[in-house]
Design a protein around this motif. Structure first.
Motif, PDB file in Angstrom:
ATOM      1  N   VAL A 241      -1.160   4.028   2.371  1.00  0.00           N
ATOM      2  CA  VAL A 241      -0.852   5.516   2.261  1.00  0.00           C
ATOM      3  C   VAL A 241       0.762   5.513   2.576  1.00  0.00           C
ATOM      4  CG1 VAL A 241      -3.175   6.042   3.073  1.00  0.00           C
ATOM      5  CG2 VAL A 241      -1.550   5.441   4.977  1.00  0.00           C
ATOM      6  N   PRO A 242       1.249   6.618   2.171  1.00  0.00           N
ATOM      7  CA  PRO A 242       0.811   7.952   1.381  1.00  0.00           C
ATOM      8  C   PRO A 242       0.435   7.265   0.278  1.00  0.00           C
ATOM      9  CG  PRO A 242       3.013   8.110   1.772  1.00  0.00           C
ATOM     10  CD  PRO A 242       2.628   6.846   2.383  1.00  0.00           C
ATOM     11  N   LEU A 243      -0.599   7.993  -0.376  1.00  0.00           N
ATOM     12  CA  LEU A 243      -1.415   7.923  -1.710  1.00  0.00           C
ATOM     13  C   LEU A 243      -0.501   8.508  -2.736  1.00  0.00           C
ATOM     14  CD1 LEU A 243      -5.191   7.374  -1.149  1.00  0.00           C
ATOM     15  CD2 LEU A 243      -3.433   5.408  -1.466  1.00  0.00           C
ATOM     16  N   GLU A 244       0.124   7.890  -3.665  1.00  0.00           N
ATOM     17  CA  GLU A 244       0.988   8.619  -4.755  1.00  0.00           C
ATOM     18  C   GLU A 244       0.820   8.021  -6.042  1.00  0.00           C
ATOM     19  OE1 GLU A 244       4.766  10.203  -1.982  1.00  0.00           O
ATOM     20  OE2 GLU A 244       4.807   8.236  -3.431  1.00  0.00           O
ATOM     21  N   ALA A 245       0.546   8.770  -7.144  1.00  0.00           N
ATOM     22  CA  ALA A 245       0.622   8.263  -8.452  1.00  0.00           C
ATOM     23  C   ALA A 245       0.931   9.151  -9.340  1.00  0.00           C
ATOM     24  CB  ALA A 245      -0.894   7.746  -8.651  1.00  0.00           C
ATOM     25  N   THR A 246       1.341   9.030 -10.429  1.00  0.00           N
ATOM     26  CA  THR A 246       1.935  10.077 -11.542  1.00  0.00           C
ATOM     27  C   THR A 246       0.637   9.943 -12.421  1.00  0.00           C
ATOM     28  OG1 THR A 246       2.864   7.931 -13.151  1.00  0.00           O
ATOM     29  CG2 THR A 246       4.361   8.965 -11.336  1.00  0.00           C
ATOM     30  N   GLU A 247       0.785  10.835 -13.129  1.00  0.00           N
ATOM     31  CA  GLU A 247      -0.465  11.227 -14.429  1.00  0.00           C
ATOM     32  C   GLU A 247      -0.535   9.905 -15.471  1.00  0.00           C
ATOM     33  OE1 GLU A 247      -3.445  13.167 -15.857  1.00  0.00           O
ATOM     34  OE2 GLU A 247      -2.206  13.674 -13.949  1.00  0.00           O
ATOM     35  N   LYS A 248       0.606   9.396 -15.593  1.00  0.00           N
ATOM     36  CA  LYS A 248       0.632   8.487 -16.326  1.00  0.00           C
ATOM     37  C   LYS A 248      -0.567   7.387 -15.920  1.00  0.00           C
ATOM     38  CE  LYS A 248       3.304   4.359 -17.595  1.00  0.00           C
ATOM     39  NZ  LYS A 248       4.738   3.583 -17.617  1.00  0.00           N
ATOM     40  N   TYR A 249      -0.661   7.047 -14.774  1.00  0.00           N
ATOM     41  CA  TYR A 249      -1.520   6.257 -14.318  1.00  0.00           C
ATOM     42  C   TYR A 249      -2.853   6.678 -13.808  1.00  0.00           C
ATOM     43  CZ  TYR A 249       2.720   3.410 -13.895  1.00  0.00           C
ATOM     44  OH  TYR A 249       3.744   2.711 -14.239  1.00  0.00           O
ATOM     45  N   LEU A 250      -2.875   8.034 -13.250  1.00  0.00           N
ATOM     46  CA  LEU A 250      -4.241   8.757 -12.977  1.00  0.00           C
ATOM     47  C   LEU A 250      -4.910   8.863 -14.070  1.00  0.00           C
ATOM     48  CD1 LEU A 250      -2.575  11.192 -10.434  1.00  0.00           C
ATOM     49  CD2 LEU A 250      -4.373   9.536  -9.851  1.00  0.00           C
ATOM     50  N   LYS A 251      -4.436   9.107 -15.347  1.00  0.00           N
ATOM     51  CA  LYS A 251      -5.187   9.584 -16.237  1.00  0.00           C
ATOM     52  C   LYS A 251      -6.134   8.367 -17.221  1.00  0.00           C
ATOM     53  CE  LYS A 251      -1.694   9.109 -20.145  1.00  0.00           C
ATOM     54  NZ  LYS A 251      -1.009  10.121 -20.928  1.00  0.00           N
ATOM     55  N   ARG A 252      -5.762   7.036 -16.542  1.00  0.00           N
ATOM     56  CA  ARG A 252      -6.301   5.791 -16.942  1.00  0.00           C
ATOM     57  C   ARG A 252      -7.630   5.761 -16.364  1.00  0.00           C
ATOM     58  NH1 ARG A 252      -1.515   1.465 -16.555  1.00  0.00           N
ATOM     59  NH2 ARG A 252      -0.085   2.407 -18.084  1.00  0.00           N
ATOM     60  N   PHE A 253      -7.996   6.652 -15.233  1.00  0.00           N
ATOM     61  CA  PHE A 253      -9.407   6.597 -14.434  1.00  0.00           C
ATOM     62  C   PHE A 253      -9.951   7.735 -14.330  1.00  0.00           C
ATOM     63  CE2 PHE A 253      -6.197   3.459 -13.019  1.00  0.00           C
ATOM     64  CZ  PHE A 253      -6.810   2.249 -13.225  1.00  0.00           C
ATOM     65  N   PRO A 254     -10.471   8.249 -15.514  1.00  0.00           N
ATOM     66  CA  PRO A 254     -11.199   9.447 -15.540  1.00  0.00           C
ATOM     67  C   PRO A 254     -12.829   9.269 -14.869  1.00  0.00           C
ATOM     68  CG  PRO A 254     -11.276   8.591 -17.638  1.00  0.00           C
ATOM     69  CD  PRO A 254     -10.586   7.554 -16.856  1.00  0.00           C
ATOM     70  N   GLY A 255     -13.556  10.467 -14.581  1.00  0.00           N
ATOM     71  CA  GLY A 255     -14.747  10.350 -14.135  1.00  0.00           C
ATOM     72  C   GLY A 255     -14.968  10.526 -12.854  1.00  0.00           C
ATOM     73  N   ASP A 256     -16.281  10.616 -12.357  1.00  0.00           N
ATOM     74  CA  ASP A 256     -16.675  10.866 -11.212  1.00  0.00           C
ATOM     75  C   ASP A 256     -16.478   9.660  -9.907  1.00  0.00           C
ATOM     76  OD1 ASP A 256     -17.726  12.199  -8.962  1.00  0.00           O
ATOM     77  OD2 ASP A 256     -19.636  11.684  -9.420  1.00  0.00           O
ATOM     78  N   MET A 257     -15.797   9.770  -8.986  1.00  0.00           N
ATOM     79  CA  MET A 257     -15.499   8.823  -8.064  1.00  0.00           C
ATOM     80  C   MET A 257     -14.622   9.560  -6.726  1.00  0.00           C
ATOM     81  SD  MET A 257     -12.166   6.610  -9.500  1.00  0.00           S
ATOM     82  CE  MET A 257     -12.765   6.328 -11.301  1.00  0.00           C
ATOM     83  N   PRO A 258     -14.512   9.024  -5.929  1.00  0.00           N
ATOM     84  CA  PRO A 258     -13.814   9.434  -4.511  1.00  0.00           C
ATOM     85  C   PRO A 258     -12.264   9.510  -5.075  1.00  0.00           C
ATOM     86  CG  PRO A 258     -15.032   7.663  -3.758  1.00  0.00           C
ATOM     87  CD  PRO A 258     -15.234   7.626  -5.280  1.00  0.00           C
ATOM     88  N   GLU A 259     -11.594  10.538  -4.920  1.00  0.00           N
ATOM     89  CA  GLU A 259     -10.257  10.576  -5.227  1.00  0.00           C
ATOM     90  C   GLU A 259      -9.285   9.633  -4.513  1.00  0.00           C
ATOM     91  OE1 GLU A 259      -8.007  13.062  -7.837  1.00  0.00           O
ATOM     92  OE2 GLU A 259      -9.948  12.720  -7.492  1.00  0.00           O
ATOM     93  N   ARG A 260      -9.472   9.357  -3.371  1.00  0.00           N
ATOM     94  CA  ARG A 260      -8.733   8.187  -2.704  1.00  0.00           C
ATOM     95  C   ARG A 260      -8.877   6.788  -3.631  1.00  0.00           C
ATOM     96  NH1 ARG A 260      -6.673  10.334   1.725  1.00  0.00           N
ATOM     97  NH2 ARG A 260      -5.540   8.251   2.400  1.00  0.00           N
TER      98      ARG A 260
END
Length: 491
Positions: A241-260
């Motif tokens: 932490v602090p958890l940070e990520a750009t959309e480039k990497y976040l969009k690789r992990f769609p679906g239902d899961m804990p946001e952390r």
């Protein structure tokens, strides 16, 4: 079963000294000095590499390929389940308790302790680093503050109370790194830039995502120093932490899961892309085959027991989304979940490809291995060993007769497959060859074995700056952990 356990234990003991000697004196690799890169992640749990085969949501193809072109350790350890002491052990090659750096709240890395980059300079290497350091004085180090800043002794110390002038002698630039791009986030202390130009030492604000910047700093250094042997320490600040990520990497992990969890996966994906870019750079320059790469996490993931999915906007201490399963425990514990970590070594020119090594190794071995392949004589002050003979050949002994830990009010020893652990007034003996590990406390079945291991542990703790096994009760955090994770019955 008792006789079998005793036989296993004594076979390790008797064969260790002779085979270790043979391993050290037989030259098993080329005289050409390899480049060396140490990649150290932050709060990454044991489960979180695809090649571990433990979770199905992680995507780390480049790191998996690194393991495929090298050796993956299933029993790779660090010296502490916390950032500062773990990094101290790695970079000194010595159990950090020997010089009194037991946990985050004690002292910074002592200035008289020689570090790995300083050793590598003696071998003619140019040295560099980027990312997190965390070995300078901080406001929580009560022992150091009382000895060095007595005027602050009776006040609540704030980070601003320790000046930059007081910290600078402890910075990477003063501890053996010729070139540095030091900083965990976006403010860096540098003497070269991301274009590979040499600059006067200065603070520089960099725009961009912290993990991408640390990768860029690494590849810039490699390109700058392609014509000479180099040692580089890449200390990625993630998935801490602090958890940070750009959309480039976040969009690789769609679906239902804990946001952390999503952010952790994205941050690990950014690290994985970085490893891919580093390998590509090395390959383009014709350096990949003779570059020795270590990939290790500094400790297990902080699960906070219940893995609450606290909003990402909370920047403080919380579950970082990483996972330790199937290991028991988490960051802050010297159970396996706190100290057994992802650990890969790749050196395509020398090491076998795709090997899985099951015997216990530790982060202390990085320094001893690096010095050996750099052509330096063994350093008798180091606690690690040169791993190359053990990984290249099928030696029938462990690299270490014993491994040790002491953190807060917990102390442990691993001898072969057996681990003896003391936590406050609780004692445990585990057979780590059994699965799941640390699921059954067998101390009542094998009291003699436990007694032998305790004596070894006592002898080790007597060598430390603050000697002895802790006689104190567990802290409230430790008590909660051990109540939750450890076996309730002794069998």
């Amino acid at each position: 079963m008792i006789r079998a356990i005793q036989n296993r234990y004594y076979i390790y003991k008797v064969s260790f000294a002779f085979l270790t000697y043979i391993a050290l004196v037989i030259p098993l690799y080329s005289q050409d000095k390899p480049n060396i890169i140490v990649i150290y992640t932050d709060d990454q749990g044991y489960a979180d590499l695809g090649v571990q085969g433990l979770v199905d949501d992680i995507k780390t193809p480049h790191i998996d390929q690194l393991a495929g072109r090298g050796v993956r350790m299933t029993s790779g350890y660090v010296t502490a389940p916390q950032c500062i002491p773990s990094r101290s052990g790695l970079l000194s090659g010595v159990y950090q308790q020997r010089y009194g750096l037991d946990h985050n709240g004690t002292i910074p890395m002592p200035l008289d302790q020689e570090l790995l980059p300083q050793m590598m300079q003696k071998a003619g290497y140019i040295t560099g680093m980027t990312g997190k350091w965390h070995l300078e004085p901080n406001h929580q180090q009560i022992t150091w503050i009382e000895e060095n800043l007595p005027q602050l002794k009776d006040k609540e110390v704030q980070p601003s109370d320790i000046s930059l002038e007081e910290k600078m002698p402890y910075y990477p630039s003063s501890r053996g790194f010729d070139e540095y791009f030091y900083g965990p986030m976006n403010r860096y202390w540098i003497n070269y830039d991301l274009q590979g130009n040499k600059v006067e030492p200065q603070w520089k604000e960099e725009e961009g995502y912290r993990l991408d910047l640390q990768t860029e700093a690494t590849t810039a250094f490699i390109k700058r120093n392609k014509d000479q042997a180099f040692f580089y320490y890449l200390s990625y600040f993630a998935p801490h932490v602090p958890l940070e990520a750009t959309e480039k990497y976040l969009k690789r992990f769609p679906g239902d899961m804990p946001e952390r969890r999503r952010y952790c996966l994205a941050m690990m994906s950014a690290i994985d892309d970085g490893v891919g870019q580093i390998k590509e750079t090395l390959e383009e320059l014709g350096l990949l085959e003779n570059t020795l790469i270590f990939f290790i996490s500094d400790n297990g993931a902080p699960l906070k027991i219940d893995k609450k999915d606290i909003p990402i906007s909370f920047k403080g201490g919380a579950w970082d989304g990483s996972l330790n399963g199937p290991l028991v425990g988490e960051k802050g514990m010297i159970t396996e979940g706190g100290i057994r970590v992802p650990y890969i070594i790749s050196w395509p020119k020398v090491l076998p490809k795709g090997k899985v090594y099951h015997r216990p190794v530790i982060s202390l071995d990085v320094a001893a291995t690096a010095l050996a392949v750099a052509g330096l004589d063994p350093n008798p002050n180091l606690d690690g060993v040169n791993l190359i003979p053990f990984l290249k050949e099928s030696l029938r002994t462990d690299p270490h007769e014993n491994l040790y830990w002491r953190f807060w009010n917990q102390t442990a020893i691993r001898s072969g497959d057996f681990k003896y652990l003391v936590a406050g007034n609780k004692e445990y003996l585990f057979d780590l060859s059994e699965s799941p590990v640390e699921d059954e406390n067998i101390i009542s079945q094998y009291p003699q074995l436990a007694a032998v291991m305790r004596k070894k542990l006592e002898r080790w703790t007597d060598e430390l700056k603050n000697p002895g096994i802790s006689q104190l009760s567990l802290t409230s955090a430790e008590e909660a952990w051990y109540e939750f994770y450890l076996p309730k019955t002794i069998k």
